[in-house]
Design a protein around this motif. Sequence first.
Motif, PDB file in Angstrom:
ATOM      1  N   PRO A   1     -42.352  14.893  63.789  1.00 11.98           N
ATOM      2  CA  PRO A   1     -43.474  14.707  63.581  1.00 11.98           C
ATOM      3  C   PRO A   1     -44.564  14.132  63.917  1.00 11.98           C
ATOM      4  CG  PRO A   1     -42.558  14.096  61.632  1.00 11.98           C
ATOM      5  CD  PRO A   1     -41.122  14.560  63.119  1.00 11.98           C
ATOM      6  N   GLY A   2     -44.600  12.138  64.209  1.00  9.10           N
ATOM      7  CA  GLY A   2     -45.006  11.652  64.883  1.00  9.10           C
ATOM      8  C   GLY A   2     -45.116  11.041  63.401  1.00  9.10           C
ATOM      9  N   ARG A   3     -46.569  10.398  63.113  1.00 14.06           N
ATOM     10  CA  ARG A   3     -47.311   9.983  62.273  1.00 14.06           C
ATOM     11  C   ARG A   3     -46.861  11.517  61.192  1.00 14.06           C
ATOM     12  NH1 ARG A   3     -51.150   6.119  60.781  1.00 14.06           N
ATOM     13  NH2 ARG A   3     -50.776   5.101  62.611  1.00 14.06           N
ATOM     14  N   THR A   4     -47.270  10.677  60.021  1.00 15.11           N
ATOM     15  CA  THR A   4     -46.782  11.505  59.056  1.00 15.11           C
ATOM     16  C   THR A   4     -47.738  10.965  57.726  1.00 15.11           C
ATOM     17  OG1 THR A   4     -44.988  10.074  58.118  1.00 15.11           O
ATOM     18  CG2 THR A   4     -44.513  12.504  59.304  1.00 15.11           C
ATOM     19  N   ASP A   5     -48.198   9.825  57.253  1.00 15.06           N
ATOM     20  CA  ASP A   5     -48.943   9.574  56.169  1.00 15.06           C
ATOM     21  C   ASP A   5     -50.190   8.816  57.161  1.00 15.06           C
ATOM     22  OD1 ASP A   5     -49.434   7.026  54.678  1.00 15.06           O
ATOM     23  OD2 ASP A   5     -48.858   9.269  53.644  1.00 15.06           O
ATOM     24  N   ILE A   6     -51.829   8.518  56.568  1.00  8.29           N
ATOM     25  CA  ILE A   6     -52.885   7.653  56.453  1.00  8.29           C
ATOM     26  C   ILE A   6     -52.898   6.291  56.968  1.00  8.29           C
ATOM     27  CG2 ILE A   6     -54.402   9.646  56.265  1.00  8.29           C
ATOM     28  CD1 ILE A   6     -54.941   8.409  54.176  1.00  8.29           C
ATOM     29  N   ASP A   7     -51.813   6.131  56.172  1.00  6.94           N
ATOM     30  CA  ASP A   7     -51.149   4.427  56.129  1.00  6.94           C
ATOM     31  C   ASP A   7     -50.305   4.503  57.076  1.00  6.94           C
ATOM     32  OD1 ASP A   7     -53.781   4.841  54.176  1.00  6.94           O
ATOM     33  OD2 ASP A   7     -52.644   4.445  52.108  1.00  6.94           O
ATOM     34  N   GLU A   8     -49.270   4.961  57.376  1.00  2.71           N
ATOM     35  CA  GLU A   8     -48.511   4.795  58.259  1.00  2.71           C
ATOM     36  C   GLU A   8     -48.575   3.378  59.204  1.00  2.71           C
ATOM     37  OE1 GLU A   8     -44.886   7.219  60.062  1.00  2.71           O
ATOM     38  OE2 GLU A   8     -46.948   7.859  60.386  1.00  2.71           O
ATOM     39  N   ILE A   9     -48.008   2.821  59.377  1.00  2.45           N
ATOM     40  CA  ILE A   9     -48.361   2.321  60.356  1.00  2.45           C
ATOM     41  C   ILE A   9     -47.524   2.156  61.900  1.00  2.45           C
ATOM     42  CG2 ILE A   9     -47.848  -0.749  61.655  1.00  2.45           C
ATOM     43  CD1 ILE A   9     -48.679  -1.353  59.427  1.00  2.45           C
ATOM     44  N   THR A  10     -47.357   2.612  63.095  1.00  2.00           N
ATOM     45  CA  THR A  10     -47.072   3.254  64.215  1.00  2.00           C
ATOM     46  C   THR A  10     -46.801   2.707  64.900  1.00  2.00           C
ATOM     47  OG1 THR A  10     -48.681   4.831  65.459  1.00  2.00           O
ATOM     48  CG2 THR A  10     -46.998   5.949  63.860  1.00  2.00           C
ATOM     49  N   LEU A  11     -45.725   2.251  65.445  1.00  2.00           N
ATOM     50  CA  LEU A  11     -45.250   1.046  67.252  1.00  2.00           C
ATOM     51  C   LEU A  11     -44.841   1.915  67.751  1.00  2.00           C
ATOM     52  CD1 LEU A  11     -44.702  -3.001  66.729  1.00  2.00           C
ATOM     53  CD2 LEU A  11     -42.935  -0.719  68.700  1.00  2.00           C
ATOM     54  N   PHE A  12     -45.358   2.436  69.636  1.00  2.00           N
ATOM     55  CA  PHE A  12     -44.774   2.533  70.847  1.00  2.00           C
ATOM     56  C   PHE A  12     -45.202   1.197  71.978  1.00  2.00           C
ATOM     57  CE2 PHE A  12     -45.454   3.746  75.187  1.00  2.00           C
ATOM     58  CZ  PHE A  12     -44.594   4.239  75.341  1.00  2.00           C
ATOM     59  N   ASP A  13     -42.751   0.834  71.493  1.00  2.00           N
ATOM     60  CA  ASP A  13     -42.186   0.328  72.493  1.00  2.00           C
ATOM     61  C   ASP A  13     -42.740   1.039  73.915  1.00  2.00           C
ATOM     62  OD1 ASP A  13     -41.532  -1.768  73.819  1.00  2.00           O
ATOM     63  OD2 ASP A  13     -39.292  -1.619  72.334  1.00  2.00           O
ATOM     64  N   GLY A  14     -43.799  -0.212  74.829  1.00  2.00           N
ATOM     65  CA  GLY A  14     -43.847   0.746  75.628  1.00  2.00           C
ATOM     66  C   GLY A  14     -42.661  -0.484  77.214  1.00  2.00           C
ATOM     67  N   THR A  15     -42.069   0.073  77.392  1.00  2.00           N
ATOM     68  CA  THR A  15     -40.608  -1.066  77.703  1.00  2.00           C
ATOM     69  C   THR A  15     -41.309  -0.644  79.953  1.00  2.00           C
ATOM     70  OG1 THR A  15     -39.375   0.000  78.391  1.00  2.00           O
ATOM     71  CG2 THR A  15     -39.304  -1.315  76.383  1.00  2.00           C
ATOM     72  N   GLY A  16     -41.272   0.503  80.027  1.00  2.00           N
ATOM     73  CA  GLY A  16     -42.131   1.005  81.530  1.00  2.00           C
ATOM     74  C   GLY A  16     -40.734   1.471  81.497  1.00  2.00           C
ATOM     75  N   VAL A  17     -40.258   2.465  82.511  1.00  2.00           N
ATOM     76  CA  VAL A  17     -39.483   3.383  83.187  1.00  2.00           C
ATOM     77  C   VAL A  17     -39.591   4.022  84.435  1.00  2.00           C
ATOM     78  CG1 VAL A  17     -37.908   3.513  80.083  1.00  2.00           C
ATOM     79  CG2 VAL A  17     -39.878   5.693  81.853  1.00  2.00           C
ATOM     80  N   GLY A  18     -38.666   3.556  84.810  1.00  2.00           N
ATOM     81  CA  GLY A  18     -38.762   4.215  86.419  1.00  2.00           C
ATOM     82  C   GLY A  18     -39.328   5.292  86.429  1.00  2.00           C
ATOM     83  N   LEU A  19     -38.752   6.720  85.595  1.00  2.00           N
ATOM     84  CA  LEU A  19     -39.183   7.864  85.334  1.00  2.00           C
ATOM     85  C   LEU A  19     -41.190   7.558  85.929  1.00  2.00           C
ATOM     86  CD1 LEU A  19     -36.596  10.164  83.454  1.00  2.00           C
ATOM     87  CD2 LEU A  19     -37.103  10.294  85.526  1.00  2.00           C
ATOM     88  N   GLN A  20     -41.063   6.662  85.086  1.00  2.00           N
ATOM     89  CA  GLN A  20     -43.380   6.728  84.940  1.00  2.00           C
ATOM     90  C   GLN A  20     -43.548   6.887  86.252  1.00  2.00           C
ATOM     91  OE1 GLN A  20     -42.646   4.024  81.513  1.00  2.00           O
ATOM     92  NE2 GLN A  20     -45.200   4.407  81.649  1.00  2.00           N
ATOM     93  N   ASP A  21     -43.095   5.346  87.185  1.00  2.00           N
ATOM     94  CA  ASP A  21     -43.425   5.670  88.188  1.00  2.00           C
ATOM     95  C   ASP A  21     -42.588   6.686  89.386  1.00  2.00           C
ATOM     96  OD1 ASP A  21     -43.366   2.138  88.304  1.00  2.00           O
ATOM     97  OD2 ASP A  21     -41.962   2.599  87.629  1.00  2.00           O
ATOM     98  N   LEU A  22     -42.087   7.147  89.142  1.00  2.00           N
ATOM     99  CA  LEU A  22     -41.502   8.429  89.823  1.00  2.00           C
ATOM    100  C   LEU A  22     -42.619   9.444  89.444  1.00  2.00           C
ATOM    101  CD1 LEU A  22     -37.656   8.234  90.322  1.00  2.00           C
ATOM    102  CD2 LEU A  22     -39.438   7.222  91.732  1.00  2.00           C
ATOM    103  N   ALA A  23     -43.236   9.681  88.699  1.00  2.00           N
ATOM    104  CA  ALA A  23     -44.779  11.400  88.106  1.00  2.00           C
ATOM    105  C   ALA A  23     -45.438  10.713  89.003  1.00  2.00           C
ATOM    106  CB  ALA A  23     -44.162  10.688  86.984  1.00  2.00           C
TER     107      ALA A  23
END
Length: 321
Positions: A279-301
């Motif tokens: 579901p992703g975010r489930t509450d308006i007060d929830e702190i969400t964090l995305f750890d973008g490490t960078g993967v090879g499939l991004q570059d290929l895309a």
Amino acid sequence: MYIVPESLARDLVSQEAATEAIETVFAAMAREEARNFPVVRETLGHADAVYGFKSGFDRAGKVLGLKSGGYWPGNADRGLTNHQSTNVLFDPDTGRPYALVGGNHLTAVRTAAASAVSIRHLARPDARVLGLIGAGHQSGFQLKAAAAQRRFEKVLCWNIDPDLLSTPAKAAEDIGLPFEAVDRDMLGAEADVILTITSCFEPLLMKHQVKPGTHIACMGTDTIGKQEVDPALVAAATVFTDEVAQATVLGECQHAFAAGLLAAEAITPLGRVITGAHPGRTDIDEITLFDGTGVGLQDLAVADVAVRLAVAQGATLTVDM
């Protein structure tokens, strides 16, 4: 073989096109239709350079290949970009190489695209203030990509050296957003979305500085030892990433994971949110964090997008193999 040089890739691949490509490949990863292969990253012992390659196969999109390159710190003195990379695409049916694509600009747009996708799926719909920590080359790409995801009303920015804010300030001006240099306390108190894009090895954003409901995209930590935020903040957030195995080793999650504050099972691939499996975010007060490490499939895309557009426009160079 098609050749898409750096200048052509820059002209062809828009940030919007890159963002759609990254969203699609993250979803394919979540469905186990695409996978990354182990990363190779080594110091050369020459020119203070770090060299490596990332590779993978998107079975759904039939994209196979690798990005090769690294970091040459002396390039700036030569009038070159310190980060250098090139993508090589192969025919998955035969293994023959079919495209060579300049990767410097594409690396910047695919990195910004990943944080933008995280904002699209995790930030509060009413987010109005964008915060940025870091003011390097990538900051302008990040700012513009993020701004396309919500109706932001202003941008707040902090950088270690406050005299080096011209890149994000110009990006904000380009899209008509008010820009303000602030300290970290003010940034954390006001920002609804915070992007970190530095090369630091110490936490710059602490747990007590971040208000409830914030979405954070950590985009600078891609190496063992790097760090941008407080491990306690990571542990307190609902955490998402591009690839869990990589996040716990060399991403922002590595420090909380090593300290026993965060289990790998508590980290969710962003692709699962895209596909509706989480579901992703489930509450308006929830702190969400995305750890973008960078993967090879991004570059290929994004390299695949560049090749397809170049071929459609008859703009590629070709050589016989």
